[in-house]
Design an enzyme around this catalytic site. Structure first.
Site, PDB file in Angstrom:
ATOM      1  N   ARG A 240       0.686  -1.270   0.094  1.00 22.53           N
ATOM      2  CA  ARG A 240      -0.185   0.001   0.054  1.00 22.53           C
ATOM      3  C   ARG A 240       0.847   1.209  -0.059  1.00 22.53           C
ATOM      4  NH1 ARG A 240      -3.432  -2.716  -1.533  1.00 22.53           N
ATOM      5  NH2 ARG A 240      -5.644  -3.042  -0.731  1.00 22.53           N
ATOM      6  N   GLU A 269      -2.677   7.382  -5.767  1.00 19.88           N
ATOM      7  CA  GLU A 269      -2.908   6.850  -6.967  1.00 19.88           C
ATOM      8  C   GLU A 269      -4.318   7.256  -7.627  1.00 19.88           C
ATOM      9  OE1 GLU A 269      -3.034   2.435  -6.285  1.00 19.88           O
ATOM     10  OE2 GLU A 269      -1.027   2.574  -5.391  1.00 19.88           O
ATOM     11  N   HIS A 287       0.346  -0.364  -9.937  1.00 16.74           N
ATOM     12  CA  HIS A 287      -0.534  -1.217  -9.295  1.00 16.74           C
ATOM     13  C   HIS A 287      -1.122  -2.391  -9.901  1.00 16.74           C
ATOM     14  CE1 HIS A 287      -3.166  -0.995  -5.246  1.00 16.74           C
ATOM     15  NE2 HIS A 287      -2.835  -1.929  -5.536  1.00 16.74           N
TER      16      HIS A 287
END
Length: 320
Positions: A240, A269, A287
């Site tokens: 994360r 993000e 990601h």
């Protein structure tokens, strides 16, 4: 789709075709063509008396959204491992089950973590840039040298399913594995890895560091933690973005304290800090740790399995 007595399931995020086909076959499924936002999910559930919802990050349901759901909703199924986009505790208080898919991502994320470790250590971003610009210059014995994984000590923060899967792969590369977690793992799960009771105690020994813990709260990696790593360490994060103080990471990379980094997740993000894109010693991915056909299908299937279990009066298979 005509009304019938089958479970009404709203799939509020885009899913692979195989997942959508199974949902339509097994449920009265409403499959979105684009990711829905949270309030659109609430409105849809009210209008259609939906019993189950499969959500994603954009359609995550916090307390205010859950409070507004109709009483027909019995389960919120998440197709990924993390649930930081949902208020799980409040949903439970409202009698709504919340599930995730912790096992579906394990092997794929562990594979990807090794990709980041190897790519960051072996200067993959720089090599790719050289080749795409036409190469045209031979390199001597002392130029463009990376760092091999073999023989290095890998520090793992978080020794759950993914952390242990990474450890197995790293040992296959001849890496020594050390780890830290809230509690020590059983010897049978350690498989020779060495436990440290705290992050701070482990960091000075971590020539390569990888994170495998949930996000939320204050950053785990700040200036003090990066300074505690040995000079020339490689840092990897496929967990994360919120775990990292990005100013501290940027400074560690530009000062030369870190050799390189491999990053798949970021604090803001999908708008990555542009400073990282300017650094040659950072290998960046958007990601994508779970992005394989097999894993994305399994993520969706796991969510559907949980929906079926809960609405058939059984316990959730993967309670969050």
């Amino acid at each position: 789709m005509p009304e019938n007595n089958r479970t009404k399931l709203l799939i509020a995020r885009r899913v692979p075709q195989a997942v959508a086909a199974r949902a339509i076959d097994e449920f009265q499924a409403y499959v979105t063509e684009s990711d829905m936002d949270s309030w659109s999910v609430v409105d849809f559930c009210k209008t259609h008396n939906v019993q189950a919802v499969l959500v994603g990050k954009k359609s995550g349901l916090q307390k205010e959204h859950i409070a507004a759901l109709p009483p027909t909703v019995k389960i919120i199924a998440n197709a990924s491992a993390g649930v930081d986009h949902m208020d799980v505790a409040y949903a439970r208080k409202q009698g709504i089950a919340v599930t995730n898919a912790p096992d579906a991502l394990t092997e794929c994320t562990a594979d990807f973590t090794m990709l980041l470790i190897l790519a960051a250590g072996r200067r993959a971003a720089e090599y790719g840039k050289i080749m795409r610009s036409g190469w045209g210059k031979s390199f001597g014995m002392t130029e463009m040298l990376g760092k091999r994984a073999n023989g290095k000590t890998l520090g793992i923060v978080g020794f759950g399913r993914i952390g242990r899967a990474v450890a197995r792969r790293a040992q296959g590369f001849g890496m020594r594995v050390i780890y830290t977690d809230i509690v020590r793992a059983a010897p049978s799960l350690e498989n020779g890895a060495t436990f440290y009771p705290s992050v701070r105690e482990m960091l000075p020994h971590s020539e390569v560091l990888t994170l495998h813990v949930p996000g939320g709260g204050e950053p785990l990696m700040t200036k003090e933690e990066f300074d505690s790593l040995p000079k020339g360490a490689v840092f990897v994060n496929a967990a994360r973005g919120a775990l990292v103080d990005e100013d501290a990471l940027y400074n560690a990379l530009t000062s030369g304290h870190l050799f390189s980094a491999g990053l798949d997740v970021y604090r803001n993000e999908p708008n990555v800090d542009p400073r990282f894109a300017s650094l040659e010693n950072v290998f960046l991915t958007p990601h994508m740790a779970s992005a394989t056909v097999e894993t994305r299908d399994q993520m969706g299937f796991t969510a559907l399995d949980n929906v079926a279990a809960v609405l058939n009066g059984k316990s959730a298979l993967n309670p969050a």
